[in-house]
Scaffold this motif. Structure first.
Motif, PDB file in Angstrom:
ATOM      1  N   GLY A 489       0.766  -1.233   0.000  1.00 38.70           N
ATOM      2  CA  GLY A 489       0.000   0.000   0.000  1.00 38.70           C
ATOM      3  C   GLY A 489       0.796   1.282   0.000  1.00 38.70           C
ATOM      4  O   GLY A 489       0.219   2.377   0.009  1.00 38.70           O
ATOM      5  N   LEU A 490       2.130   1.214  -0.006  1.00 37.12           N
ATOM      6  CA  LEU A 490       2.936   2.432  -0.021  1.00 37.12           C
ATOM      7  C   LEU A 490       2.911   3.042  -1.421  1.00 37.12           C
ATOM      8  O   LEU A 490       3.080   2.333  -2.427  1.00 37.12           O
ATOM      9  CB  LEU A 490       4.376   2.119   0.380  1.00 37.12           C
ATOM     10  CG  LEU A 490       5.307   3.328   0.529  1.00 37.12           C
ATOM     11  CD1 LEU A 490       4.914   4.170   1.731  1.00 37.12           C
ATOM     12  CD2 LEU A 490       6.759   2.870   0.664  1.00 37.12           C
ATOM     13  N   VAL A 491       2.725   4.347  -1.489  1.00 38.77           N
ATOM     14  CA  VAL A 491       2.731   5.058  -2.771  1.00 38.77           C
ATOM     15  C   VAL A 491       4.172   5.352  -3.158  1.00 38.77           C
ATOM     16  O   VAL A 491       4.938   5.925  -2.374  1.00 38.77           O
ATOM     17  CB  VAL A 491       1.927   6.367  -2.676  1.00 38.77           C
ATOM     18  CG1 VAL A 491       1.998   7.134  -4.006  1.00 38.77           C
ATOM     19  CG2 VAL A 491       0.486   6.076  -2.304  1.00 38.77           C
ATOM     20  N   VAL A 492       4.565   4.955  -4.366  1.00 40.24           N
ATOM     21  CA  VAL A 492       5.921   5.181  -4.876  1.00 40.24           C
ATOM     22  C   VAL A 492       5.824   5.868  -6.234  1.00 40.24           C
ATOM     23  O   VAL A 492       4.791   5.805  -6.907  1.00 40.24           O
ATOM     24  CB  VAL A 492       6.704   3.859  -4.992  1.00 40.24           C
ATOM     25  CG1 VAL A 492       6.818   3.184  -3.629  1.00 40.24           C
ATOM     26  CG2 VAL A 492       6.054   2.920  -5.996  1.00 40.24           C
ATOM     27  N   PRO A 493       6.894   6.536  -6.683  1.00 46.26           N
ATOM     28  CA  PRO A 493       6.846   7.211  -7.983  1.00 46.26           C
ATOM     29  C   PRO A 493       6.769   6.197  -9.133  1.00 46.26           C
ATOM     30  O   PRO A 493       7.231   5.060  -9.019  1.00 46.26           O
ATOM     31  CB  PRO A 493       8.171   7.987  -8.033  1.00 46.26           C
ATOM     32  CG  PRO A 493       8.691   7.993  -6.641  1.00 46.26           C
ATOM     33  CD  PRO A 493       8.180   6.754  -6.001  1.00 46.26           C
ATOM     34  N   ARG A 494       6.201   6.653 -10.250  1.00 51.81           N
ATOM     35  CA  ARG A 494       6.253   5.849 -11.474  1.00 51.81           C
ATOM     36  C   ARG A 494       7.715   5.752 -11.904  1.00 51.81           C
ATOM     37  O   ARG A 494       8.423   6.752 -11.941  1.00 51.81           O
ATOM     38  CB  ARG A 494       5.415   6.533 -12.554  1.00 51.81           C
ATOM     39  CG  ARG A 494       5.317   5.788 -13.869  1.00 51.81           C
ATOM     40  CD  ARG A 494       4.266   6.465 -14.748  1.00 51.81           C
ATOM     41  NE  ARG A 494       4.545   7.883 -14.905  1.00 51.81           N
ATOM     42  CZ  ARG A 494       5.347   8.386 -15.841  1.00 51.81           C
ATOM     43  NH1 ARG A 494       5.971   7.588 -16.705  1.00 51.81           N
ATOM     44  NH2 ARG A 494       5.527   9.690 -15.927  1.00 51.81           N
ATOM     45  N   PRO A 513       9.948  14.230 -18.781  1.00 52.23           N
ATOM     46  CA  PRO A 513      10.385  14.990 -17.613  1.00 52.23           C
ATOM     47  C   PRO A 513       9.165  15.654 -16.950  1.00 52.23           C
ATOM     48  O   PRO A 513       8.094  15.728 -17.588  1.00 52.23           O
ATOM     49  CB  PRO A 513      11.341  16.018 -18.200  1.00 52.23           C
ATOM     50  CG  PRO A 513      10.862  16.209 -19.604  1.00 52.23           C
ATOM     51  CD  PRO A 513      10.281  14.899 -20.042  1.00 52.23           C
ATOM     52  N   PRO A 514       9.316  16.150 -15.739  1.00 50.54           N
ATOM     53  CA  PRO A 514      10.534  16.107 -14.920  1.00 50.54           C
ATOM     54  C   PRO A 514      10.804  14.692 -14.409  1.00 50.54           C
ATOM     55  O   PRO A 514       9.885  13.961 -14.074  1.00 50.54           O
ATOM     56  CB  PRO A 514      10.223  17.053 -13.771  1.00 50.54           C
ATOM     57  CG  PRO A 514       8.723  17.011 -13.650  1.00 50.54           C
ATOM     58  CD  PRO A 514       8.205  16.856 -15.040  1.00 50.54           C
ATOM     59  N   LEU A 515      12.084  14.356 -14.344  1.00 51.00           N
ATOM     60  CA  LEU A 515      12.451  13.013 -13.931  1.00 51.00           C
ATOM     61  C   LEU A 515      13.739  13.031 -13.102  1.00 51.00           C
ATOM     62  O   LEU A 515      14.453  14.020 -13.050  1.00 51.00           O
ATOM     63  CB  LEU A 515      12.596  12.100 -15.151  1.00 51.00           C
ATOM     64  CG  LEU A 515      13.599  12.493 -16.253  1.00 51.00           C
ATOM     65  CD1 LEU A 515      15.012  12.062 -15.910  1.00 51.00           C
ATOM     66  CD2 LEU A 515      13.177  11.887 -17.579  1.00 51.00           C
ATOM     67  N   VAL A 516      13.975  11.888 -12.467  1.00 48.97           N
ATOM     68  CA  VAL A 516      15.161  11.702 -11.643  1.00 48.97           C
ATOM     69  C   VAL A 516      15.868  10.448 -12.125  1.00 48.97           C
ATOM     70  O   VAL A 516      15.224   9.434 -12.420  1.00 48.97           O
ATOM     71  CB  VAL A 516      14.793  11.529 -10.145  1.00 48.97           C
ATOM     72  CG1 VAL A 516      16.059  11.413  -9.293  1.00 48.97           C
ATOM     73  CG2 VAL A 516      13.926  12.669  -9.664  1.00 48.97           C
ATOM     74  N   GLU A 557       9.705   9.320 -12.081  1.00 51.89           N
ATOM     75  CA  GLU A 557       9.116  10.663 -12.101  1.00 51.89           C
ATOM     76  C   GLU A 557       9.624  11.485 -10.921  1.00 51.89           C
ATOM     77  O   GLU A 557       9.898  10.956  -9.840  1.00 51.89           O
ATOM     78  CB  GLU A 557       7.595  10.561 -12.023  1.00 51.89           C
ATOM     79  CG  GLU A 557       7.080  10.024 -10.697  1.00 51.89           C
ATOM     80  CD  GLU A 557       5.583  10.184 -10.515  1.00 51.89           C
ATOM     81  OE1 GLU A 557       5.093  11.326 -10.669  1.00 51.89           O
ATOM     82  OE2 GLU A 557       4.925   9.174 -10.206  1.00 51.89           O
ATOM     83  N   MET A 558       9.768  12.776 -11.136  1.00 52.94           N
ATOM     84  CA  MET A 558      10.133  13.683 -10.064  1.00 52.94           C
ATOM     85  C   MET A 558       8.865  14.115  -9.342  1.00 52.94           C
ATOM     86  O   MET A 558       7.903  14.559  -9.977  1.00 52.94           O
ATOM     87  CB  MET A 558      10.854  14.909 -10.622  1.00 52.94           C
ATOM     88  CG  MET A 558      11.363  15.870  -9.543  1.00 52.94           C
ATOM     89  SD  MET A 558      12.010  17.415 -10.255  1.00 52.94           S
ATOM     90  CE  MET A 558      13.309  16.797 -11.304  1.00 52.94           C
ATOM     91  N   VAL A 559       8.850  13.959  -8.004  1.00 55.82           N
ATOM     92  CA  VAL A 559       7.686  14.349  -7.214  1.00 55.82           C
ATOM     93  C   VAL A 559       7.850  15.812  -6.822  1.00 55.82           C
ATOM     94  O   VAL A 559       8.818  16.185  -6.146  1.00 55.82           O
ATOM     95  CB  VAL A 559       7.554  13.464  -5.958  1.00 55.82           C
ATOM     96  CG1 VAL A 559       6.366  13.914  -5.117  1.00 55.82           C
ATOM     97  CG2 VAL A 559       7.411  12.005  -6.358  1.00 55.82           C
ATOM     98  N   GLU A 560       6.908  16.638  -7.260  1.00 54.80           N
ATOM     99  CA  GLU A 560       6.993  18.077  -7.002  1.00 54.80           C
ATOM    100  C   GLU A 560       5.853  18.527  -6.096  1.00 54.80           C
ATOM    101  O   GLU A 560       4.913  17.788  -5.818  1.00 54.80           O
ATOM    102  CB  GLU A 560       6.957  18.832  -8.325  1.00 54.80           C
ATOM    103  CG  GLU A 560       8.137  18.512  -9.239  1.00 54.80           C
ATOM    104  CD  GLU A 560       8.165  19.384 -10.465  1.00 54.80           C
ATOM    105  OE1 GLU A 560       9.129  20.161 -10.608  1.00 54.80           O
ATOM    106  OE2 GLU A 560       7.221  19.296 -11.269  1.00 54.80           O
ATOM    107  N   GLY A 561       5.958  19.757  -5.630  1.00 51.12           N
ATOM    108  CA  GLY A 561       4.920  20.328  -4.779  1.00 51.12           C
ATOM    109  C   GLY A 561       4.970  19.847  -3.348  1.00 51.12           C
ATOM    110  O   GLY A 561       3.958  19.882  -2.638  1.00 51.12           O
ATOM    111  N   ILE A 661       8.185  12.212   0.490  1.00 53.04           N
ATOM    112  CA  ILE A 661       7.783  13.579   0.142  1.00 53.04           C
ATOM    113  C   ILE A 661       6.280  13.700   0.330  1.00 53.04           C
ATOM    114  O   ILE A 661       5.499  12.937  -0.245  1.00 53.04           O
ATOM    115  CB  ILE A 661       8.184  13.935  -1.302  1.00 53.04           C
ATOM    116  CG1 ILE A 661       9.716  13.931  -1.435  1.00 53.04           C
ATOM    117  CG2 ILE A 661       7.617  15.298  -1.693  1.00 53.04           C
ATOM    118  CD1 ILE A 661      10.219  14.322  -2.803  1.00 53.04           C
ATOM    119  N   VAL A 662       5.891  14.657   1.159  1.00 49.21           N
ATOM    120  CA  VAL A 662       4.474  14.838   1.452  1.00 49.21           C
ATOM    121  C   VAL A 662       3.994  16.126   0.795  1.00 49.21           C
ATOM    122  O   VAL A 662       4.627  17.184   0.903  1.00 49.21           O
ATOM    123  CB  VAL A 662       4.222  14.847   2.970  1.00 49.21           C
ATOM    124  CG1 VAL A 662       4.545  13.491   3.560  1.00 49.21           C
ATOM    125  CG2 VAL A 662       5.032  15.910   3.691  1.00 49.21           C
TER     126      VAL A 662
END
Length: 680
Positions: A489-494, A513-516, A557-561, A661-662
């Motif tokens: 159930g943990l949310v992870v980036p694509r 992008p944006p990507l890591v 994917e880069m997590v923003e915000g 990242i929240v």
């Protein structure tokens, strides 16, 4: 095995086996304290021990003793324990050393300790390598030395693993009534928690104080906490070993932040056991608990006739979970009438010396201060030394304090800033007046903080999650760790895992992008230059990635915000279970050290309490009008990690999400580490 310790702890007869000075002391101390039962010394050649005639053998005793003090060498101790068991004795104190604690020196200590336990069977033994116990309620001393206590009808119990600390505590001059003082020694058979539970059964015991060097049997401590809660008897602990012990070759931030002390603290907190930091605070807390019990809140009023003392207590309260509530309008009006226009009205209150020696007006002021929503009042006063000064002008304090106790039902403390300015004779007078005598501002506030914690806390009903002992531990790759946690159930980036230059190039064309880009196979990738961020398409991305010195990458994917970055970690502690750490995350985790810890399992409310206890909590709630984090998503992320731990507890060593990242809408684990092995 459930053993009854009642005969050993409250004996109607005592045998003292041996002829050394320590055995002589046991006999003499029992006689001195007015022990009502028979004391039977046993020695093959001496005619008397402690002035009492001996018998030569155990078989010569008139009956099986309820308790025995064995003060002979270690090998004879084993033989004697077997003999006592055979004759139906109630239990024994094993004074001799040279058992497990000396195994590295003797080479046979552990084997002898095992033989001792076997010889005892179902007969209780305490020790070896311990002084024993003092029962001040009945005057029964299985104690090989002097002591400073006296008979009482009711009091607290102090239980420690250190005989010398126990001896020192008996010498206290603070007005703390001691019902029992007991030592546990090596705990070969009977552990600290089992002794504590048995002592709490005595209705004359008001509270239990534990000096703990090592917790050991977590299940036994859980049972002790449940027993104490059921009986309404609070427990306070002084735990040795607060220095942080980072794990060898720490791979994660969590492992370096979480030492044995952090997990022990989490366990005691979970069990509803208050913890203090010094021996003096330990004694003051027990005294407060004996006289007032747990406090209903942490709200305090302070009164003194000096602005300096008012400032001192206010400063001492900084960083503690105690509060000085503001005065109500009604209180202020009554205080103004009593004190006149020249006194600044506040809490802590400096009532000046305008009303000094006027006990009636002093009582009026004190009662008015106690009228608000507070749990305890502290009247700060230091008495002059009677050998050089005339203390008659201080009589008003005791008179006014006694009037306050009669007028209301909240505890009212007589608090001396210096221990020597509230000596034992005055302590006794204060207690007779119903006042709680406390020594030292810091120790008094520690006691109040602990008593308030006990008034609010409850022992957790869920047992601590036990850990396994995995072997061949390995570190999963970031991709493996995220995949495993995402299934719970943990949310992870694509993300996409790629290997080789060609696949990297193809992925960078297809991945928007944006990507890591992250190098695989590196611990603390950011510090090692293994992480690169790209907000727009760039031909340099492939070149930078190839320069990371690896052959495979994670492109995601880069997590923003983000509102904030958090750390969520779990470390296996062989002594206490699994330790959950939540704190400020990112690359500066160890610098900020803004964390809270708990033992698994936890529930959603506990996770929210941990988040609210962080220094960055205002940021999570939305600082200065900015958007706050989705707290529910953070809680769900922690529960997802816990679900993984519970399923893999026999193989798991540690987990770390850093950072989580929240954002205002979600909580995403952008880095993850799992270390696990095979079942032992």
């Amino acid at each position: 095995m459930i053993r009854s310790l009642s005969r050993l702890l409250q004996p109607r007869s005592i045998a003292v086996i041996g002829g050394g000075a320590w055995c002589d002391s046991v006999v003499r101390q029992c006689l001195k304290m007015g022990y009502a039962g028979p004391v039977w010394p046993v020695h093959p050649s001496k005619e008397t021990v402690g002035g009492v005639p001996t018998v030569a053998r155990l078989s010569d005793l008139p009956a099986a003793p309820d308790a025995a003090f064995i003060g002979i060498n270690r090998r004879l101790t084993i033989e004697t324990v077997a003999g006592l068991r055979a004759m139906g004795a109630g239990g024994a104190i094993c004074f001799a050393s040279g058992f497990r604690e000396a195994d590295s020196e003797t080479g046979d200590g552990a084997d002898l300790q095992a033989a001792l336990v076997a010889a005892a069977g179902d007969m209780p033994i305490i020790g070896p390598n311990c002084y024993g116990l003092i029962n001040y309620l009945d005057g029964a001393l299985l104690w090989p030395d002097q002591h400073g206590g006296q008979r009482v009808d009711r009091g607290v119990t102090v239980l420690t693993q250190s005989s010398n600390i126990a001896l020192n505590i008996t010498m206290q001059a603070r007005g703390l009534p001691l019902a029992y003082v007991a030592t546990a020694g090596n705990q070969a058979q009977t552990g600290l928690a089992e002794i504590g539970s048995a002592l709490l059964e005595d209705p004359r015991v008001s509270a239990l104080g534990l000096h703990i060097e090592g917790i050991g049997d977590v299940a036994a401590f859980q049972a002790l906490a449940a027993e104490a809660h059921a009986r309404g008897k609070p427990i306070v602990a002084l735990k040795a070993g607060k220095s942080e012990r980072a794990r060898a070759a720490a791979v994660s931030h969590t492992a370096s932040l979480t030492g044995s002390d952090a997990s022990a603290r989490a366990l005691l907190r979970r069990l509803g056991i208050a913890q203090v930091e010094s021996l003096t605070a330990f004694l003051e807390t027990l005294k407060l608990l004996h006289m007032a019990g747990p406090l209903r809140s942490n709200r305090v009023v302070s009164l003194s006739c000096s602005g300096g003392e008012a400032s001192l207590i206010a400063d001492s309260a900084e960083g503690r979970n105690v509060a000085f509530p503001q005065l109500s309008d009604a209180q202020s009006r009554r205080l103004r009438d009593a004190l006149g226009p020249m006194v600044a009205l506040a809490n802590p209150l400096d009532y000046h010396t305008f009303i000094w020696t006027d006990a009636a007006r002093m009582a009026e002021v004190f009662v008015t201060m106690m009228a608000g929503d507070v749990a305890i009042g502290c009247l700060i006063v230091d008495f002059p030394r009677a050998d050089r000064c005339d203390p008659v002008d201080w009589e008003c304090v005791l008179e006014a304090g006694e009037a306050v106790v009669r007028a209301q039902d909240k505890p009212f403390a007589l608090l001396a800033t210096l221990p020597e300015t509230l000596p034992e004779p005055l302590v006794a007078r204060a207690i007779r007046a119903g006042l709680v005598p406390l020594h030292g501002l810091d120790d008094a506030l520690s006691a109040i903080e602990a008593a308030a914690f006990l008034g609010q806390s409850r022992a957790a009903s869920q047992p601590v999650l036990a850990s396994g002992a995995p072997r061949d531990i390995r570190t999963l790759s970031e991709a493996e760790a995220k995949d495993a946690l995402a299934r719970h159930g943990l949310v992870v980036p694509r993300a996409r895992q790629v290997a080789g230059a060609d696949q990297l190039a193809q992925t960078l064309v297809a991945f928007p992008p944006p990507l890591v880009i992250k190098a695989e196979g590196l611990a603390h990738k950011t510090d090692a230059g293994g992480v690169a961020f790209f907000r727009n398409k760039t031909c340099k991305a492939r070149e930078i990635a190839l320069g990371m010195g690896c052959e495979s990458w994670l492109v995601e994917e880069m997590v923003e915000g983000g509102v904030a970055e958090l750390l969520v970690g779990v470390v296996r502690d062989p002594a206490h279970g699994f330790v959950l750490t939540i704190g400020a995350g990112g690359t500066l985790t160890e610098l900020w050290r803004d964390t809270r810890t708990a033992l698994l399992p936890v529930v959603a409310g506990e996770i929210e309490d941990m988040l609210n206890g962080l220094r960055i909590a205002p940021l999570l709630r939305g600082y200065r009008g900015a958007a706050g984090a989705d707290i529910a998503s953070i809680v769900e992320a922690v529960l997802a990690v816990q679900a993984y731990v519970m399923e893999h507890r026999e193989m798991l060593d540690e987990i770390e999400i850093n950072p989580l990242i929240v954002t205002p809408e979600r909580a995403v684990a952008v880095d993850a580490l799992i270390r696990k092995g095979e079942k032992e």
